[in-house]
Design a protein around this motif. Structure first.
Motif, PDB file in Angstrom:
ATOM      1  N   VAL A  56     -33.523 -52.008  21.087  1.00  9.20           N
ATOM      2  CA  VAL A  56     -34.881 -51.875  20.568  1.00  9.20           C
ATOM      3  C   VAL A  56     -35.842 -51.831  21.755  1.00  9.20           C
ATOM      4  CG1 VAL A  56     -34.353 -52.993  18.367  1.00  9.20           C
ATOM      5  CG2 VAL A  56     -35.091 -54.393  20.315  1.00  9.20           C
ATOM      6  N   ASP A  57     -37.132 -51.870  21.464  1.00  3.34           N
ATOM      7  CA  ASP A  57     -38.150 -51.819  22.515  1.00  3.34           C
ATOM      8  C   ASP A  57     -37.954 -52.970  23.507  1.00  3.34           C
ATOM      9  OD1 ASP A  57     -41.121 -50.509  22.930  1.00  3.34           O
ATOM     10  OD2 ASP A  57     -41.059 -52.616  23.560  1.00  3.34           O
ATOM     11  N   PRO A  58     -38.177 -52.746  24.789  1.00  2.00           N
ATOM     12  CA  PRO A  58     -37.957 -53.815  25.777  1.00  2.00           C
ATOM     13  C   PRO A  58     -38.936 -54.973  25.663  1.00  2.00           C
ATOM     14  CG  PRO A  58     -38.846 -51.838  26.830  1.00  2.00           C
ATOM     15  CD  PRO A  58     -38.482 -51.453  25.446  1.00  2.00           C
ATOM     16  N   ILE A  59     -40.064 -54.806  24.962  1.00  2.00           N
ATOM     17  CA  ILE A  59     -41.015 -55.908  24.767  1.00  2.00           C
ATOM     18  C   ILE A  59     -40.827 -56.436  23.350  1.00  2.00           C
ATOM     19  CG2 ILE A  59     -43.412 -56.630  24.898  1.00  2.00           C
ATOM     20  CD1 ILE A  59     -42.220 -55.589  27.535  1.00  2.00           C
ATOM     21  N   THR A  60     -39.909 -57.393  23.220  1.00  2.00           N
ATOM     22  CA  THR A  60     -39.494 -57.845  21.892  1.00  2.00           C
ATOM     23  C   THR A  60     -39.379 -59.360  21.853  1.00  2.00           C
ATOM     24  OG1 THR A  60     -38.340 -55.789  21.333  1.00  2.00           O
ATOM     25  CG2 THR A  60     -37.597 -57.787  20.212  1.00  2.00           C
ATOM     26  N   THR A  61     -39.801 -59.918  20.739  1.00  2.00           N
ATOM     27  CA  THR A  61     -39.552 -61.326  20.446  1.00  2.00           C
ATOM     28  C   THR A  61     -38.501 -61.382  19.344  1.00  2.00           C
ATOM     29  OG1 THR A  61     -41.815 -61.915  21.027  1.00  2.00           O
ATOM     30  CG2 THR A  61     -40.570 -63.505  19.705  1.00  2.00           C
ATOM     31  N   TRP A  62     -37.462 -62.176  19.604  1.00  2.00           N
ATOM     32  CA  TRP A  62     -36.321 -62.250  18.698  1.00  2.00           C
ATOM     33  C   TRP A  62     -36.369 -63.547  17.897  1.00  2.00           C
ATOM     34  CZ3 TRP A  62     -32.623 -58.320  18.570  1.00  2.00           C
ATOM     35  CH2 TRP A  62     -32.744 -57.349  19.582  1.00  2.00           C
ATOM     36  N   ALA A  63     -36.152 -63.442  16.603  1.00  2.00           N
ATOM     37  CA  ALA A  63     -35.990 -64.613  15.747  1.00  2.00           C
ATOM     38  C   ALA A  63     -34.509 -64.735  15.402  1.00  2.00           C
ATOM     39  CB  ALA A  63     -36.820 -64.478  14.477  1.00  2.00           C
ATOM     40  N   ILE A  64     -33.932 -65.889  15.698  1.00  2.00           N
ATOM     41  CA  ILE A  64     -32.525 -66.165  15.393  1.00  2.00           C
ATOM     42  C   ILE A  64     -32.492 -67.275  14.349  1.00  2.00           C
ATOM     43  CG2 ILE A  64     -30.288 -66.860  16.334  1.00  2.00           C
ATOM     44  CD1 ILE A  64     -31.404 -66.160  19.133  1.00  2.00           C
ATOM     45  N   THR A  65     -31.971 -66.957  13.184  1.00  2.00           N
ATOM     46  CA  THR A  65     -31.809 -67.964  12.138  1.00  2.00           C
ATOM     47  C   THR A  65     -30.318 -68.211  11.946  1.00  2.00           C
ATOM     48  OG1 THR A  65     -33.843 -67.205  11.051  1.00  2.00           O
ATOM     49  CG2 THR A  65     -32.359 -68.592   9.762  1.00  2.00           C
ATOM     50  N   PRO A  66     -29.774 -69.267  12.594  1.00  2.00           N
ATOM     51  CA  PRO A  66     -28.327 -69.484  12.565  1.00  2.00           C
ATOM     52  C   PRO A  66     -27.805 -69.770  11.162  1.00  2.00           C
ATOM     53  CG  PRO A  66     -29.333 -70.713  14.371  1.00  2.00           C
ATOM     54  CD  PRO A  66     -30.454 -70.220  13.489  1.00  2.00           C
TER      55      PRO A  66
ATOM     56  N   ALA B  26     -28.767 -73.580  19.226  1.00  2.00           N
ATOM     57  CA  ALA B  26     -28.642 -72.965  17.901  1.00  2.00           C
ATOM     58  C   ALA B  26     -27.980 -73.938  16.923  1.00  2.00           C
ATOM     59  CB  ALA B  26     -27.820 -71.683  17.998  1.00  2.00           C
ATOM     60  N   ARG B  27     -28.635 -74.163  15.806  1.00  2.00           N
ATOM     61  CA  ARG B  27     -28.103 -75.003  14.739  1.00  2.00           C
ATOM     62  C   ARG B  27     -28.469 -74.358  13.400  1.00  2.00           C
ATOM     63  NH1 ARG B  27     -27.245 -76.908  19.013  1.00  2.00           N
ATOM     64  NH2 ARG B  27     -27.396 -79.062  19.755  1.00  2.00           N
ATOM     65  N   PRO B  28     -27.584 -74.376  12.412  1.00  2.00           N
ATOM     66  CA  PRO B  28     -27.952 -73.871  11.091  1.00  2.00           C
ATOM     67  C   PRO B  28     -29.167 -74.603  10.543  1.00  2.00           C
ATOM     68  CG  PRO B  28     -25.585 -74.169  11.243  1.00  2.00           C
ATOM     69  CD  PRO B  28     -26.163 -74.774  12.483  1.00  2.00           C
ATOM     70  N   GLY B  29     -30.048 -73.836   9.907  1.00  2.00           N
ATOM     71  CA  GLY B  29     -31.233 -74.415   9.306  1.00  2.00           C
ATOM     72  C   GLY B  29     -32.442 -74.478  10.206  1.00  2.00           C
ATOM     73  N   ARG B  30     -32.324 -73.979  11.447  1.00  2.00           N
ATOM     74  CA  ARG B  30     -33.455 -74.023  12.373  1.00  2.00           C
ATOM     75  C   ARG B  30     -33.588 -72.684  13.075  1.00  2.00           C
ATOM     76  NH1 ARG B  30     -33.787 -78.014  17.584  1.00  2.00           N
ATOM     77  NH2 ARG B  30     -32.051 -76.702  18.243  1.00  2.00           N
ATOM     78  N   THR B  31     -34.698 -71.989  12.840  1.00  2.00           N
ATOM     79  CA  THR B  31     -34.941 -70.695  13.473  1.00  2.00           C
ATOM     80  C   THR B  31     -35.399 -70.895  14.912  1.00  2.00           C
ATOM     81  OG1 THR B  31     -35.483 -69.609  11.387  1.00  2.00           O
ATOM     82  CG2 THR B  31     -36.327 -68.585  13.399  1.00  2.00           C
ATOM     83  N   LEU B  32     -34.871 -70.081  15.816  1.00  2.00           N
ATOM     84  CA  LEU B  32     -35.301 -70.048  17.208  1.00  2.00           C
ATOM     85  C   LEU B  32     -36.088 -68.769  17.445  1.00  2.00           C
ATOM     86  CD1 LEU B  32     -31.893 -70.856  19.006  1.00  2.00           C
ATOM     87  CD2 LEU B  32     -33.561 -72.492  18.141  1.00  2.00           C
ATOM     88  N   LEU B  33     -37.162 -68.852  18.228  1.00  2.00           N
ATOM     89  CA  LEU B  33     -37.870 -67.667  18.701  1.00  2.00           C
ATOM     90  C   LEU B  33     -37.574 -67.504  20.180  1.00  2.00           C
ATOM     91  CD1 LEU B  33     -41.362 -67.951  16.975  1.00  2.00           C
ATOM     92  CD2 LEU B  33     -39.438 -66.488  16.325  1.00  2.00           C
ATOM     93  N   VAL B  34     -37.178 -66.293  20.579  1.00  2.00           N
ATOM     94  CA  VAL B  34     -36.715 -66.059  21.944  1.00  2.00           C
ATOM     95  C   VAL B  34     -37.345 -64.788  22.487  1.00  2.00           C
ATOM     96  CG1 VAL B  34     -34.703 -65.779  23.424  1.00  2.00           C
ATOM     97  CG2 VAL B  34     -34.498 -67.107  21.309  1.00  2.00           C
TER      98      VAL B  34
END
Length: 413
Positions: A197-207, A140-148
């Motif tokens: 939330v629903d167990p089938i989920t893709t998470w976007a993390i934007t630090p 995780a770094r600011p300015g870079r979105t992660l998809l998990v």
């Protein structure tokens, strides 16, 4: 070459509508279908009529279900793209690529990028299913979105972990059941996330850094290693930034991801190793209780310590007695303390994998004498590291030297 008998079919929440003509034809030809219960529920009964359905408890346990069916006409239903955090690589390992015909569907990452306007080739696409959460957060770094890829509880774990990293202001987006009838989206700040939330989920993390976050903390920095000394809690017994950078550049020449950090102190070497190799593992040895406490706090700054699967373990025993508890043979060993303990270098060198690297630093004359004797036995390279830092001298600036370090680096044949 093995005749293909196993059709691997990617399936999304939209079910039959997402299958290609080739996938539908392959499904129609087989006598057996192996899948999770939820996958079978996505398809109309007519498509599965006359076929024997076999459910697996989890995809990585599918071999026990498939092995008795080997050579028969079988379809495996997986989620989306079977070779991106899916069942595909396991099937190749078990049966060989010649046994497979593959019909991928759009992956969760494809769908998430389309909804969020992200460039997939520059977006880290990761998974927290059955994997260490720390291996995700280390990136995780600011300015870079992660998809998990993750379950419905992941947001409740991400919130406290990101907040401990100084990233409580990060944006979380939960994209569930994309393209299915129950598709949903939920957005919130990490520090405010409070629901499942629903167990089938893709998470976007934007630090995003908190306003009061220390700019020296790991998650706010972009260098892969050689972080400022202020990134760590310590009692002064810290491998200083300049020496740490040189040490890690030597250690990271090793193949593989396993590091033993002997005399770990604040944990700086081991934590920065994982920052550079998030899928690696570290066994840190530090008998001093207060320093282990610093190490625990520092690990949380890196995103570790929130998941029992994190691959950063600490022993309070002395080396070499602690070696038996490591659980893996190292690809690299760092010795930052304890050089005078009998059998330490010999035991570490013996445990080191072939092609691995051992780096030992000494600041005392006694430690340097040990390294001189050791070099006579196994050769390797010596370097003296002398660092001076600029400090104010009245209205001028002077250079204050740090203690010089004798560094020995050896690669095991």
């Amino acid at each position: 070459m093995t005749r293909p008998w196993l059709s691997v079919i990617g399936l999304g929440p939209e079910g039959e509508a997402g299958l290609t003509a080739g996938a539908l034809a392959a499904l129609g030809e087989v006598a057996h279908v192996v899948c999770a219960e939820r996958h079978a529920g996505l398809l109309p009964e007519a498509l599965l009529a006359g076929k024997t359905i076999h459910h697996w408890p989890a995809w990585h346990q599918a071999e026990a279900v498939l092995r008795p069916l080997e050579g028969q006409s079988v379809a495996v239903l997986g989620t989306g793209e079977p070779f991106h955090f899916g069942v595909g690589t396991s099937l190749v390992r078990w049966f060989g690529i010649g046994a497979l015909r593959v019909f991928p569907a759009s992956s969760a990452f494809d769908r998430a990028c389309a909804r969020l306007g992200l460039s997939q080739q520059t977006t880290p696409c990761l998974s927290a299913y059955g994997r260490s959460l720390g291996a995700v957060l280390l990136q995780a770094r600011p300015g870079r979105t992660l998809l998990v890829l993750g379950d419905g509880e992941l947001g409740l774990r991400l919130g406290p972990a990101l907040t401990a990293m100084g990233l409580g202001a990060s944006s979380l987006t939960a994209l569930s059941q994309m393209d299915g009838a129950g598709e949903s989206r939920l957005d919130a700040r990490a520090r405010d996330w409070d629901q499942s939330v629903d167990p089938i989920t893709t998470w976007a993390i934007t630090p995003e850094a908190d306003e009061d976050a220390n700019p020296d903390w790991p998650a706010l920095r972009h260098e892969p290693f050689g972080l400022p000394d202020g990134a760590f809690r310590h009692d002064g017994k810290l491998t200083k930034r300049e020496v740490r950078a040189v040490s890690l550049s030597a250690l990271l020449a090793a193949p593989g991801g396993g590091l033993w950090d002997i005399g770990a102190g604040s944990g700086a070497i081991g934590l920065e190793w994982l920052r550079a190799r998030p899928e690696g593992q570290v066994f840190a040895i530090e008998p001093h209780g207060e320093r282990r406490g610093f190490m625990d706090k520092n690990a949380r700054r890196f995103g570790l310590g929130h998941d029992e699967r994190d691959r950063f373990t600490v022993s309070g025993a002395h080396a070499p007695d602690a070696f038996d508890a490591a659980g893996f043979s190292p690809d690299a060993v760092f010795v930052g303390g304890g050089l005078s303990r009998e059998g330490l270098l010999e035991g570490a060198w013996q445990a080191l994998n072939s092609g691995g690297v051992l780096v030992a630093n000494a600041v005392t004359l006694e430690g340097q004498a040990v390294l001189s004797t050791w070099r006579e036995r196994v050769h390797g390279d010596f370097t003296t590291l002398s660092v001076s830092r600029g400090e104010a001298v009245g209205r001028f600036t002077g250079l204050r030297p740090l203690m010089p370090v004798l560094q020995w680096v050896g690669r095991k044949p």
